[in-house]
Scaffold this active site. Structure first.
Site, PDB file in Angstrom:
ATOM      1  N   ASP A 244       1.503   2.784   3.750  1.00  0.00           N
ATOM      2  CA  ASP A 244       0.634   3.842   3.221  1.00  0.00           C
ATOM      3  C   ASP A 244       1.464   5.097   2.965  1.00  0.00           C
ATOM      4  O   ASP A 244       1.026   6.231   3.226  1.00  0.00           O
ATOM      5  CB  ASP A 244      -0.536   4.134   4.181  1.00  0.00           C
ATOM      6  CG  ASP A 244      -1.638   4.975   3.538  1.00  0.00           C
ATOM      7  OD1 ASP A 244      -1.572   5.197   2.310  1.00  0.00           O
ATOM      8  OD2 ASP A 244      -2.552   5.415   4.251  1.00  0.00           O
TER       9      ASP A 244
ATOM     10  N   HIS B 291       3.705  14.458   0.498  1.00  0.00           N
ATOM     11  CA  HIS B 291       3.150  15.753   0.096  1.00  0.00           C
ATOM     12  C   HIS B 291       4.273  16.783   0.163  1.00  0.00           C
ATOM     13  O   HIS B 291       5.285  16.579   0.841  1.00  0.00           O
ATOM     14  CB  HIS B 291       2.008  16.179   1.012  1.00  0.00           C
ATOM     15  CG  HIS B 291       0.811  15.302   0.952  1.00  0.00           C
ATOM     16  ND1 HIS B 291      -0.023  15.250  -0.130  1.00  0.00           N
ATOM     17  CD2 HIS B 291       0.298  14.420   1.860  1.00  0.00           C
ATOM     18  CE1 HIS B 291      -1.003  14.385   0.095  1.00  0.00           C
ATOM     19  NE2 HIS B 291      -0.829  13.857   1.290  1.00  0.00           N
TER      20      HIS B 291
ATOM     21  N   ASN C 280      -4.934   9.736   7.117  1.00  0.00           N
ATOM     22  CA  ASN C 280      -6.246   9.104   7.009  1.00  0.00           C
ATOM     23  C   ASN C 280      -6.069   7.618   6.742  1.00  0.00           C
ATOM     24  O   ASN C 280      -5.492   7.252   5.720  1.00  0.00           O
ATOM     25  CB  ASN C 280      -7.049   9.748   5.869  1.00  0.00           C
ATOM     26  CG  ASN C 280      -8.506   9.327   5.882  1.00  0.00           C
ATOM     27  OD1 ASN C 280      -8.998   8.770   6.863  1.00  0.00           O
ATOM     28  ND2 ASN C 280      -9.203   9.584   4.798  1.00  0.00           N
TER      29      ASN C 280
ATOM     30  N   ARG D 112       2.311   8.854  -6.594  1.00  0.00           N
ATOM     31  CA  ARG D 112       1.863  10.180  -7.038  1.00  0.00           C
ATOM     32  C   ARG D 112       1.931  10.427  -8.552  1.00  0.00           C
ATOM     33  O   ARG D 112       1.249  11.312  -9.048  1.00  0.00           O
ATOM     34  CB  ARG D 112       2.637  11.283  -6.313  1.00  0.00           C
ATOM     35  CG  ARG D 112       2.542  11.243  -4.793  1.00  0.00           C
ATOM     36  CD  ARG D 112       1.121  11.320  -4.310  1.00  0.00           C
ATOM     37  NE  ARG D 112       1.031  11.496  -2.843  1.00  0.00           N
ATOM     38  CZ  ARG D 112      -0.038  11.221  -2.140  1.00  0.00           C
ATOM     39  NH1 ARG D 112      -1.113  10.710  -2.742  1.00  0.00           N
ATOM     40  NH2 ARG D 112      -0.060  11.412  -0.838  1.00  0.00           N
TER      41      ARG D 112
ATOM     42  N   HIS E 228      -5.401  -0.241   5.635  1.00  0.00           N
ATOM     43  CA  HIS E 228      -5.007   0.547   6.825  1.00  0.00           C
ATOM     44  C   HIS E 228      -6.028   0.525   7.971  1.00  0.00           C
ATOM     45  O   HIS E 228      -6.623   1.548   8.329  1.00  0.00           O
ATOM     46  CB  HIS E 228      -4.672   1.985   6.450  1.00  0.00           C
ATOM     47  CG  HIS E 228      -5.579   2.647   5.436  1.00  0.00           C
ATOM     48  ND1 HIS E 228      -6.958   2.647   5.516  1.00  0.00           N
ATOM     49  CD2 HIS E 228      -5.284   3.339   4.309  1.00  0.00           C
ATOM     50  CE1 HIS E 228      -7.470   3.305   4.496  1.00  0.00           C
ATOM     51  NE2 HIS E 228      -6.477   3.732   3.751  1.00  0.00           N
TER      52      HIS E 228
ATOM     53  N   HIS F  33       0.853  -1.201   0.000  1.00  0.00           N
ATOM     54  CA  HIS F  33       0.000   0.000   0.000  1.00  0.00           C
ATOM     55  C   HIS F  33       0.884   1.244   0.000  1.00  0.00           C
ATOM     56  O   HIS F  33       1.340   1.696   1.053  1.00  0.00           O
ATOM     57  CB  HIS F  33      -0.919  -0.003   1.225  1.00  0.00           C
ATOM     58  CG  HIS F  33      -1.952   1.072   1.196  1.00  0.00           C
ATOM     59  ND1 HIS F  33      -3.253   0.866   1.599  1.00  0.00           N
ATOM     60  CD2 HIS F  33      -1.900   2.382   0.806  1.00  0.00           C
ATOM     61  CE1 HIS F  33      -3.942   1.995   1.460  1.00  0.00           C
ATOM     62  NE2 HIS F  33      -3.130   2.933   0.991  1.00  0.00           N
TER      63      HIS F  33
END
Length: 426
Positions: free
Chosen positions: A306, A310, A279, A65, A233, A61
Site C-alpha cells: 500500500d 505524500h 488507512n 500518484r 489491506h 497494491h
C-alpha cells in the site's frame, strides 16, 4: 543476450536453500543448474556470491500518484523505488486525478510505465466514475484497455446495490473486484484507530467494525454473484475471521495484508507524528496477532505495501490534518525478513511465497516463480548486511515512513525485469 547468475542461493520445493546457476536468454529463464555443474554458455556473468536469489517481488497494491499528484510521486519515481525494493511487478490504484476510470487514463498509465522502462506496472480501474460511488464505469472498455481489475481504493463503495451490480458485471468479464472496505458513517473526522491512543490524545477513533461491516457485506455479495472478490489491506481480527469463514464454505475471496499491520499496533505510535497515520490505521495488538495468524494459515493470501507517498509539507500538518499513508516499497522485504524470518518465527519460503508465487496465483500472472520458460524477473538479496532505514536515501519522492532508523537485514541488491537489470545497489 545471455546472462548467467552464478552461485546463487535458491529455495528448492522443500524450502531449503541450494546453490544454483541461473541462465537467462533473451529475457527468459532458460536453465537452472546445480552449483556443481559446469556453465558452458557464453554471456554476461553475474557472481551472486551465495546471496539469495528469488523471483521478483510482486506488489498488488500501490499508489503511483500520476496523473495529478506528481509532487508526491510519478510513475517513473515510483517504479524506480519499487525496483530498489526488489519488486518487478506492481499494480497501481486508480485514485489519481483524473481518476483511472476511462480507457484513456489506463493507456496513459501503461504508456508512462513503458516510457520509464523499469518494472511491470499493472493498472487497476475504478469501479465508479470519479470514485464517487454514483455511476459504474465501463468495465468492458477498461478491461480492453488493459485494466487488471476494478477498485475504488481510497474509499469504500457505500451502496450495496452498486457493489452487487459491479460484481455481476466483473464476474461476466472474468475480472476481480478489489475492495477498500470502509463504512463512511463510522469514520468521519477520524485519524487513528479507536482505542488507547485515540483516548489519550482526545481523538475520535476509527472502529474495527468500519472495515468488517463492508467485508461481511461484500462476502455475501460475492457469494451471490460468483465474482473473484479481493479484500484490500486487512487490519482487523473481525475481517480475518469473516474471510476465513468465507473461504471454508467455498466463496471466491482472497485478501492481502501490509507489513505495517503485521509489525505495528497503536501502542507503538510515539506521538502526534503523521508518519504513523495510515488507512486502515494501526490497531490493537490483538488485531496484529490475528493478521499474522491469518497470513500464516493462508486466510490472507498475499503481502502488499500500500505504498502511499505524500510530500513532507503535507505530512507536517499533524495527525489530525495530514493525509493517510506511508511509503513501503524499499522497506517491505527487510522489515518482514528481520522481524519474522531472522528471528525464526517464519520460514523464509513462506515470506517469499506470500510476496511472489501467491500474488501471481491470485491475479493469474505469468511470473512469480523461478521456472524455466518464465520471464527472468529476479531479485538478489543480501540476508546478512545490516543497515538503517534512511528516508533521505529513498528512490521514492515520499519520505513518509514510521520505520526511520530501524536496523534491518535482507536488503535487495539487484533487480532484473525480463532479464535486464533495472536496479543495482552500487
Amino acid at each position: 543476450m545471455t546472462v548467467i547468475i552464478k552461485n546463487a542461493s535458491v529455495l528448492n520445493e522443500e524450502g531449503v536453500l541450494e546453490r544454483k546457476h541461473i541462465v537467462v536468454q533473451d529475457g527468459i529463464i532458460s536453465a537452472i543448474k546445480n552449483g556443481n555443474e559446469a556453465v558452458d554458455e557464453a554471456g554476461e556473468i553475474i557472481e551472486a556470491e551465495g546471496k539469495l536469489l528469488i523471483p521478483g517481488l510482486i506488489d498488488m497494491h500501490v499508489h503511483l500518484r500520476e496523473p495529478g499528484f506528481e509532487h508526491k510521486e510519478t510513475i517513473e519515481s515510483g517504479a524506480r523505488s519499487a525496483a530498489k525494493g526488489g519488486f518487478t511487478t506492481i499494480a497501481c490504484m486508480p485514485n489519481t486525478r483524473p481518476v483511472t476510470d476511462s480507457a484513456e487514463v489506463v493507456k496513459f498509465v501503461k504508456d508512462k510505465a513503458d516510457e520509464a522502462g523499469l518494472v511491470k506496472v499493472l493498472p487497476y480501474a475504478a469501479i465508479t466514475k470519479n470514485e464517487l460511488g454514483r455511476e459504474l464505469t465501463d468495465f468492458a472498455a477498461l478491461k480492453e484497455a488493459g485494466a487488471i481489475g476494478f477498485t475504488d481504493d481510497g474509499v469504500g463503495v457505500q451502496n450495496a446495490q452498486m457493489m452487487k451490480d459491479a460484481m455481476k458485471i466483473a464476474a461476466g468479464l472474468d475480472m476481480p473486484v478489489i475492495a477498500h472496505c470502509e463504512d463512511n458513517s463510522l469514520v468521519e473526522g477520524c485519524a487513528v484507530a479507536e482505542g488507547t491512543f485515540a483516548d489519550k490524545h482526545g481523538l475520535k477513533g476509527i472502529p474495527n467494525e468500519s472495515e468488517a461491516i463492508h467485508v461481511g457485506r461484500d462476502i455475501l455479495l460475492a457469494e451471490a454473484t460468483g465474482v473473484h472478490y479481493h479484500v484490500c489491506h486487512v487490519s482487523t481480527e473481525q475481517s480475518v475471521r469473516l474471510i476465513r469463514q468465507a473461504k471454508e464454505i467455498g466463496i471466491k475471496v482472497t485478501a492481502e495484508v501490509c507489513p505495517h499491520h503485521l509489525l505495528l499496533s497503536e501502542e507503538d505510535i510515539p506521538g502526534m507524528d503523521a508518519n504513523w497515520k495510515m488507512n486502515p490505521p494501526l490497531r490493537s495488538r490483538r488485531d496484529v496477532e490475528a493478521c499474522i495468524a491469518g497470513l500464516l494459515d493462508g486466510t490472507l493470501d498475499i503481502i502488499v505495501t500500500d505504498h502511499a507517498p505524500h510530500s513532507e509539507e503535507e505530512k507536517a500538518k499533524g495527525m489530525q490534518l495530514a493525509p493517510f499513508g506511508i511509503v513501503g516499497f524499499e522497506t517491505a522485504f527487510p522489515l518482514l525478513y528481520t522481524a519474522f524470518v531472522a528471528t525464526g518465527k517464519w520460514d523464509l519460503s513462506l515470506l517469499v511465497q506470500r510476496m511472489t508465487a501467491d500474488p501471481a496465483r491470485v491475479f493469474r500472472l505469468n511470473t512469480g516463480s523461478l521456472t524455466v520458460g518464465l520471464p527472468a524477473d529476479l531479485t538478489l538479496i543480501d540476508l546478512t548486511e545490516e543497515k538503517e532505514v534512511n528516508p533521505a536515501s529513498f528512490a521514492s519522492k515520499g519520505r513518509n515512513t514510521p520505520f526511520a532508523g530501524w536496523k534491518l537485514k535482507g536488503w535487495p541488491v539487484k533487480t532484473w525485469v525480463n532479464g535486464t537489470a533495472v536496479w543495482t545497489e552500487e
